[in-house]
Design an enzyme around this catalytic site. Structure first.
Site, PDB file in Angstrom:
ATOM      1  N   GLU A  60      -2.723  -6.584 -14.056  1.00  0.00           N
ATOM      2  CA  GLU A  60      -1.306  -6.546 -14.404  1.00  0.00           C
ATOM      3  C   GLU A  60      -0.491  -5.625 -13.499  1.00  0.00           C
ATOM      4  O   GLU A  60       0.718  -5.803 -13.377  1.00  0.00           O
ATOM      5  CB  GLU A  60      -1.115  -6.172 -15.870  1.00  0.00           C
ATOM      6  N   GLU A 100      -8.014 -11.823  -7.237  1.00  0.00           N
ATOM      7  CA  GLU A 100      -6.994 -11.714  -6.196  1.00  0.00           C
ATOM      8  C   GLU A 100      -6.641 -13.042  -5.537  1.00  0.00           C
ATOM      9  O   GLU A 100      -5.524 -13.203  -5.044  1.00  0.00           O
ATOM     10  CB  GLU A 100      -7.415 -10.691  -5.136  1.00  0.00           C
ATOM     11  N   ARG A 155       0.871  -1.175   0.000  1.00  0.00           N
ATOM     12  CA  ARG A 155       0.000   0.000   0.000  1.00  0.00           C
ATOM     13  C   ARG A 155       0.904   1.220   0.000  1.00  0.00           C
ATOM     14  O   ARG A 155       1.419   1.642   1.029  1.00  0.00           O
ATOM     15  CB  ARG A 155      -0.962  -0.019   1.182  1.00  0.00           C
ATOM     16  N   ALA A 162     -10.240  -7.168  -2.080  1.00  0.00           N
ATOM     17  CA  ALA A 162     -11.088  -5.997  -2.291  1.00  0.00           C
ATOM     18  C   ALA A 162     -10.767  -5.358  -3.633  1.00  0.00           C
ATOM     19  O   ALA A 162      -9.747  -5.669  -4.256  1.00  0.00           O
ATOM     20  CB  ALA A 162     -10.865  -4.985  -1.167  1.00  0.00           C
ATOM     21  N   GLU A 168     -13.481  -9.605  -8.048  1.00  0.00           N
ATOM     22  CA  GLU A 168     -12.293  -9.326  -7.237  1.00  0.00           C
ATOM     23  C   GLU A 168     -11.823 -10.563  -6.476  1.00  0.00           C
ATOM     24  O   GLU A 168     -10.625 -10.804  -6.372  1.00  0.00           O
ATOM     25  CB  GLU A 168     -12.550  -8.165  -6.281  1.00  0.00           C
TER      26      GLU A 168
END
Length: 184
Positions: A145, A103, A70, A82, A99
């Protein structure tokens, strides 16, 4: 959905708007408003298309989390899978299914809406729709990507330990865990 409430003695009345910044994801707005006492004030806020968060619950009770960088916080952190709604028009459940698959590679048979949260209403209109996903089957992880994530399943005891050690601090994840215990 977030319910809207109004009270004349607290409401602020819109007067004018200007867009300060328009980026790929965020839009910064500046509004002039009339306050309940008749004076005017400026409100600056960020428009966000909205997002989803998913608690993937395995048959044995473990919860799948993803770890990613992050950038704004300059850290790598664990959180529930998320992602943002595509232009705000995407159905939140459809987004959650997409999602989760991207993920983690998981697909779910059962979906339960937990709660919608206003992330930081002092400066953004972002709302995150939180879901529980059960009846999971693992396929192929296929993140975007520009998205680099790892995943791992944790027991509730492990998650509690991570929380106590300061390793879990993502707001949507903590809200989802809280809601998970309230919604059956």
């Amino acid at each position: 959905m977030i319910k809207k409430f109004h009270e004349a003695e607290l409401d602020e009345v819109f007067l004018s708007n200007s867009r300060v910044f328009s980026g790929k994801l965020l839009k910064v707005e500046k509004d002039e408003v009339r306050l309940p006492n008749g004076s005017t004030a400026t409100r600056e806020y960020i428009r966000h298309p909205g997002a989803v968060g998913i608690v993937p619950l395995l048959e044995d009770g473990r919860i799948v989390l993803v770890k990613q960088c992050r950038y704004a916080l300059d850290t790598v952190m664990w959180e529930i899978p998320a992602g943002k709604l595509d232009h705000g028009a995407e159905d939140p459940l459809d987004c959650a299914k997409r999602e989760l698959s991207e993920e983690t590679g998981y697909e779910a048979e059962q979906w339960t809406h937990l709660v919608d949260i206003a992330t930081t209403p002092g400066f953004t209109d972002e709302v995150i729709h939180l879901y529980k996903a059960e009846g999971l089957s693992l396929h192929q992880q296929h993140p975007d990507e520009d998205e680099f994530v790892t995943m791992q399943a944790f027991t509730r005891e492990e998650l509690l330990h991570m929380l106590q050690q300061g390793e879990l601090f993502d707001a949507k994840t903590l809200c989802a865990f809280f809601a998970l215990h309230l919604v059956k």
